[in-house]
Scaffold this motif. Structure first.
Motif, PDB file in Angstrom:
ATOM      1  N   LEU A  16     -36.918 -93.550  26.094  1.00  0.00           N
ATOM      2  CA  LEU A  16     -36.194 -92.484  26.783  1.00  0.00           C
ATOM      3  C   LEU A  16     -35.611 -91.511  25.763  1.00  0.00           C
ATOM      4  O   LEU A  16     -35.002 -91.908  24.791  1.00  0.00           O
ATOM      5  N   ALA A  24     -41.897 -89.509  31.766  1.00  0.00           N
ATOM      6  CA  ALA A  24     -40.770 -90.396  32.055  1.00  0.00           C
ATOM      7  C   ALA A  24     -40.814 -90.843  33.517  1.00  0.00           C
ATOM      8  O   ALA A  24     -40.609 -92.022  33.816  1.00  0.00           O
ATOM      9  N   ASN A 101     -32.988 -88.313  30.450  1.00  0.00           N
ATOM     10  CA  ASN A 101     -33.937 -88.130  29.353  1.00  0.00           C
ATOM     11  C   ASN A 101     -33.512 -86.946  28.481  1.00  0.00           C
ATOM     12  O   ASN A 101     -33.515 -87.032  27.248  1.00  0.00           O
ATOM     13  N   ARG A 105     -32.258 -86.967  24.623  1.00  0.00           N
ATOM     14  CA  ARG A 105     -32.988 -86.148  23.651  1.00  0.00           C
ATOM     15  C   ARG A 105     -32.054 -85.210  22.899  1.00  0.00           C
ATOM     16  O   ARG A 105     -32.125 -85.098  21.673  1.00  0.00           O
TER      17      ARG A 105
END
Length: 111
Positions: A16, A24, A101, A105
């Motif tokens: 993830l 995802a 996600n 990130r």
């Protein structure tokens, strides 16, 4: 997202934060796949993926619909369009996964 959902995502989806939103969703089993055959066209189903992640995100989506106006309005729009509340809940679960996600990130908190 509560402790159980967060721990489930960490344990069962370690990638993830490095995935595209489509990948995802497919990895979690929340992406719609077509089931066209003969004259039957246009119906999409979720399938496959990681069952524990999907279940945890489903329950988190129920809480998000109740607690967050952004997710609640998204749920209502999808449920009206599709005619099914369950489709709306799955759409919120996928949206929640996309947001998580992106948060992972970018290393940013939810706003």
């Amino acid at each position: 997202v509560g402790k159980i959902t967060a721990l489930t995502l960490v344990a069962h989806m370690p990638e993830l934060g490095s995935l595209t939103p489509k990948k995802a969703g497919a990895l979690a089993g929340l992406a719609p796949f077509n089931d066209d055959s003969g004259h039957r066209r246009g119906h999409r189903h979720i399938k496959g993926g990681r069952r524990r992640v999907r279940k945890a995100l489903y329950m988190a989506a129920l809480g998000a619909i109740r607690a967050n106006t952004r997710f609640k309005s998204f749920f209502q729009a999808v449920a009206e369009r599709s005619g099914s509340k369950k489709v709306g809940i799955i759409a919120v679960a996928r949206k929640l996964l996309t947001v998580l996600n992106a948060m992972q990130r970018d290393r940013k908190a939810f706003e």
